[in-house]
Scaffold this motif. Structure first.
Motif, PDB file in Angstrom:
ATOM      1  N   ILE A   1     -31.532  10.521  12.544  1.00  0.00           N
ATOM      2  CA  ILE A   1     -32.570  10.714  13.550  1.00  0.00           C
ATOM      3  C   ILE A   1     -33.934  10.711  12.880  1.00  0.00           C
ATOM      4  CG2 ILE A   1     -33.486  12.278  15.306  1.00  0.00           C
ATOM      5  CD1 ILE A   1     -30.596  13.445  15.466  1.00  0.00           C
ATOM      6  N   ALA A   2     -34.866   9.973  13.469  1.00  0.00           N
ATOM      7  CA  ALA A   2     -36.251   9.980  12.999  1.00  0.00           C
ATOM      8  C   ALA A   2     -37.070  10.835  13.943  1.00  0.00           C
ATOM      9  CB  ALA A   2     -36.791   8.553  12.977  1.00  0.00           C
ATOM     10  N   PHE A   3     -37.928  11.661  13.381  1.00  0.00           N
ATOM     11  CA  PHE A   3     -38.810  12.458  14.225  1.00  0.00           C
ATOM     12  C   PHE A   3     -40.178  12.596  13.568  1.00  0.00           C
ATOM     13  CE2 PHE A   3     -36.227  15.325  11.686  1.00  0.00           C
ATOM     14  CZ  PHE A   3     -37.140  16.214  11.156  1.00  0.00           C
ATOM     15  N   GLY A   4     -41.198  12.751  14.415  1.00  0.00           N
ATOM     16  CA  GLY A   4     -42.551  12.902  13.921  1.00  0.00           C
ATOM     17  C   GLY A   4     -42.692  14.172  13.105  1.00  0.00           C
ATOM     18  N   LEU A   5     -43.414  14.082  12.017  1.00  0.00           N
ATOM     19  CA  LEU A   5     -43.632  15.232  11.155  1.00  0.00           C
ATOM     20  C   LEU A   5     -45.027  15.819  11.404  1.00  0.00           C
ATOM     21  CD1 LEU A   5     -42.592  17.022   8.852  1.00  0.00           C
ATOM     22  CD2 LEU A   5     -43.459  15.323   7.244  1.00  0.00           C
ATOM     23  N   THR A   6     -46.057  15.020  11.160  1.00  0.00           N
ATOM     24  CA  THR A   6     -47.430  15.474  11.336  1.00  0.00           C
ATOM     25  C   THR A   6     -48.373  14.307  11.106  1.00  0.00           C
ATOM     26  OG1 THR A   6     -48.995  17.240  10.759  1.00  0.00           O
ATOM     27  CG2 THR A   6     -47.829  16.191   8.930  1.00  0.00           C
ATOM     28  N   THR A   7     -49.656  14.605  11.195  1.00  0.00           N
ATOM     29  CA  THR A   7     -50.706  13.666  10.817  1.00  0.00           C
ATOM     30  C   THR A   7     -51.603  14.395   9.825  1.00  0.00           C
ATOM     31  OG1 THR A   7     -50.635  12.688  13.015  1.00  0.00           O
ATOM     32  CG2 THR A   7     -52.540  12.173  11.671  1.00  0.00           C
ATOM     33  N   VAL A   8     -51.957  13.701   8.752  1.00  0.00           N
ATOM     34  CA  VAL A   8     -52.722  14.310   7.675  1.00  0.00           C
ATOM     35  C   VAL A   8     -53.973  13.470   7.425  1.00  0.00           C
ATOM     36  CG1 VAL A   8     -52.649  14.943   5.216  1.00  0.00           C
ATOM     37  CG2 VAL A   8     -50.588  15.145   6.607  1.00  0.00           C
ATOM     38  N   PRO A   9     -55.135  14.108   7.230  1.00  0.00           N
ATOM     39  CA  PRO A   9     -56.319  13.328   6.847  1.00  0.00           C
ATOM     40  C   PRO A   9     -56.024  12.551   5.561  1.00  0.00           C
ATOM     41  CG  PRO A   9     -56.940  15.566   7.433  1.00  0.00           C
ATOM     42  CD  PRO A   9     -55.434  15.530   7.369  1.00  0.00           C
ATOM     43  N   THR A  10     -56.406  11.293   5.529  1.00  0.00           N
ATOM     44  CA  THR A  10     -56.064  10.415   4.399  1.00  0.00           C
ATOM     45  C   THR A  10     -56.432  11.006   3.035  1.00  0.00           C
ATOM     46  OG1 THR A  10     -56.127   8.487   5.826  1.00  0.00           O
ATOM     47  CG2 THR A  10     -56.372   8.087   3.462  1.00  0.00           C
ATOM     48  N   PRO A  11     -57.621  11.604   2.865  1.00  0.00           N
ATOM     49  CA  PRO A  11     -57.933  12.153   1.529  1.00  0.00           C
ATOM     50  C   PRO A  11     -57.001  13.291   1.085  1.00  0.00           C
ATOM     51  CG  PRO A  11     -59.931  11.963   2.858  1.00  0.00           C
ATOM     52  CD  PRO A  11     -58.773  11.691   3.769  1.00  0.00           C
ATOM     53  N   GLU A  12     -56.284  13.902   2.006  1.00  0.00           N
ATOM     54  CA  GLU A  12     -55.416  15.043   1.683  1.00  0.00           C
ATOM     55  C   GLU A  12     -53.937  14.666   1.538  1.00  0.00           C
ATOM     56  OE1 GLU A  12     -56.123  18.023   4.714  1.00  0.00           O
ATOM     57  OE2 GLU A  12     -58.296  17.711   4.564  1.00  0.00           O
ATOM     58  N   ILE A  13     -53.605  13.389   1.669  1.00  0.00           N
ATOM     59  CA  ILE A  13     -52.193  12.998   1.765  1.00  0.00           C
ATOM     60  C   ILE A  13     -51.397  13.266   0.484  1.00  0.00           C
ATOM     61  CG2 ILE A  13     -52.599  10.561   1.199  1.00  0.00           C
ATOM     62  CD1 ILE A  13     -49.975  11.987   3.681  1.00  0.00           C
ATOM     63  N   ILE A  14     -51.937  12.994  -0.666  1.00  0.00           N
ATOM     64  CA  ILE A  14     -51.176  13.180  -1.911  1.00  0.00           C
ATOM     65  C   ILE A  14     -50.830  14.657  -2.104  1.00  0.00           C
ATOM     66  CG2 ILE A  14     -51.206  12.935  -4.425  1.00  0.00           C
ATOM     67  CD1 ILE A  14     -50.836  10.256  -2.926  1.00  0.00           C
ATOM     68  N   ALA A  15     -51.789  15.535  -1.878  1.00  0.00           N
ATOM     69  CA  ALA A  15     -51.527  16.978  -2.008  1.00  0.00           C
ATOM     70  C   ALA A  15     -50.498  17.432  -0.977  1.00  0.00           C
ATOM     71  CB  ALA A  15     -52.827  17.776  -1.845  1.00  0.00           C
ATOM     72  N   TYR A  16     -50.606  16.911   0.257  1.00  0.00           N
ATOM     73  CA  TYR A  16     -49.630  17.276   1.290  1.00  0.00           C
ATOM     74  C   TYR A  16     -48.231  16.833   0.876  1.00  0.00           C
ATOM     75  CZ  TYR A  16     -47.072  17.628   5.606  1.00  0.00           C
ATOM     76  OH  TYR A  16     -46.118  17.955   6.539  1.00  0.00           O
ATOM     77  N   LEU A  17     -48.110  15.595   0.407  1.00  0.00           N
ATOM     78  CA  LEU A  17     -46.790  15.078   0.024  1.00  0.00           C
ATOM     79  C   LEU A  17     -46.217  15.835  -1.174  1.00  0.00           C
ATOM     80  CD1 LEU A  17     -47.290  11.225   0.484  1.00  0.00           C
ATOM     81  CD2 LEU A  17     -46.035  12.809   1.973  1.00  0.00           C
ATOM     82  N   ALA A  18     -47.057  16.186  -2.137  1.00  0.00           N
ATOM     83  CA  ALA A  18     -46.576  16.943  -3.298  1.00  0.00           C
ATOM     84  C   ALA A  18     -45.959  18.259  -2.845  1.00  0.00           C
ATOM     85  CB  ALA A  18     -47.722  17.190  -4.274  1.00  0.00           C
ATOM     86  N   ASP A  19     -46.618  18.932  -1.927  1.00  0.00           N
ATOM     87  CA  ASP A  19     -46.090  20.190  -1.393  1.00  0.00           C
ATOM     88  C   ASP A  19     -44.802  19.941  -0.596  1.00  0.00           C
ATOM     89  OD1 ASP A  19     -46.324  23.056  -0.841  1.00  0.00           O
ATOM     90  OD2 ASP A  19     -46.727  22.415   1.225  1.00  0.00           O
ATOM     91  N   TYR A  20     -44.809  18.914   0.234  1.00  0.00           N
ATOM     92  CA  TYR A  20     -43.629  18.609   1.057  1.00  0.00           C
ATOM     93  C   TYR A  20     -42.422  18.272   0.175  1.00  0.00           C
ATOM     94  CZ  TYR A  20     -40.722  16.749   4.769  1.00  0.00           C
ATOM     95  OH  TYR A  20     -39.683  16.537   5.650  1.00  0.00           O
ATOM     96  N   PHE A  21     -42.643  17.471  -0.865  1.00  0.00           N
ATOM     97  CA  PHE A  21     -41.550  17.051  -1.735  1.00  0.00           C
ATOM     98  C   PHE A  21     -40.976  18.220  -2.540  1.00  0.00           C
ATOM     99  CE2 PHE A  21     -43.481  12.521  -1.960  1.00  0.00           C
ATOM    100  CZ  PHE A  21     -42.997  12.248  -0.695  1.00  0.00           C
ATOM    101  N   GLN A  22     -41.748  19.275  -2.743  1.00  0.00           N
ATOM    102  CA  GLN A  22     -41.224  20.459  -3.429  1.00  0.00           C
ATOM    103  C   GLN A  22     -40.244  21.218  -2.549  1.00  0.00           C
ATOM    104  OE1 GLN A  22     -44.439  22.905  -4.820  1.00  0.00           O
ATOM    105  NE2 GLN A  22     -44.759  21.649  -6.645  1.00  0.00           N
ATOM    106  N   ASN A  23     -40.434  21.107  -1.231  1.00  0.00           N
ATOM    107  CA  ASN A  23     -39.601  21.856  -0.291  1.00  0.00           C
ATOM    108  C   ASN A  23     -38.477  21.040   0.334  1.00  0.00           C
ATOM    109  OD1 ASN A  23     -41.169  24.292  -0.498  1.00  0.00           O
ATOM    110  ND2 ASN A  23     -42.742  23.242   0.685  1.00  0.00           N
ATOM    111  N   GLU A  24     -38.618  19.735   0.343  1.00  0.00           N
ATOM    112  CA  GLU A  24     -37.634  18.856   0.976  1.00  0.00           C
ATOM    113  C   GLU A  24     -37.242  17.738   0.022  1.00  0.00           C
ATOM    114  OE1 GLU A  24     -36.226  19.376   3.858  1.00  0.00           O
ATOM    115  OE2 GLU A  24     -37.552  20.954   4.598  1.00  0.00           O
ATOM    116  N   LYS A  25     -35.973  17.372   0.043  1.00  0.00           N
ATOM    117  CA  LYS A  25     -35.499  16.274  -0.783  1.00  0.00           C
ATOM    118  C   LYS A  25     -35.737  14.962  -0.032  1.00  0.00           C
ATOM    119  CE  LYS A  25     -31.558  14.493  -3.279  1.00  0.00           C
ATOM    120  NZ  LYS A  25     -30.122  14.565  -3.496  1.00  0.00           N
ATOM    121  N   VAL A  26     -36.622  14.149  -0.567  1.00  0.00           N
ATOM    122  CA  VAL A  26     -36.925  12.838   0.012  1.00  0.00           C
ATOM    123  C   VAL A  26     -36.488  11.783  -0.999  1.00  0.00           C
ATOM    124  CG1 VAL A  26     -38.770  11.297   0.792  1.00  0.00           C
ATOM    125  CG2 VAL A  26     -38.822  13.718   1.406  1.00  0.00           C
TER     126      VAL A  26
END
Length: 136
Positions: A25-50
């Protein structure tokens, strides 16, 4: 099994979608301002296995690259540099914004909600991911 994360890249903001752990199942996660995306993904990847990132690939009707590809290429390079262990695939994203808007109409959203461009980006990322899942 790890999740698949989809990215609908935009100069101002990025829509994100993700699968469940079973990749059904695919579901929407969020929308992130482009300049903040790398920091957001780093945090997300620490909590979720992608295990895979799918980035929308805008194309013209003749299959040539869209003008926005010039902005996406540097982002892809930065993404690969910051997260080298996670493979990146591209997936055609033609018409996803129109399909997202139609989804909002079909869902009965009010006019004010339909003007929310961040929500359109998130729904677009979900559509990219749903379409990608059909190919794997």
């Amino acid at each position: 099994m790890g999740r698949i994360l989809a990215i609908d890249y935009g100069v101002k903001r990025i829509g994100l979608a993700v699968t469940d752990e079973m990749r059904m199942i695919a579901f929407g996660l969020t929308t992130v301002p482009t300049p903040e995306i790398i920091a957001y993904l780093a945090d997300y990847f620490q909590n979720e296995k992608v295990e895979l990132i799918v980035v929308g690939e805008p194309k013209q009707m003749d299959n040539s690259a869209s003008e926005s590809e010039v902005h996406i290429k540097p982002f892809l390079e930065k993404l690969a540099e910051k997260f080298p262990a996670i493979p990146i695939k591209r997936h055609d994203e033609r018409f996803t914004s129109k399909m997202a808007f139609q989804t909002m109409l079909d869902g009965g959203m009010k006019k004010k909600q339909r003007k929310n461009k961040a929500l359109i980006d998130e729904i677009s990322a979900t559509i990219i991911l749903q379409d990608f899942l059909k190919t794997v």
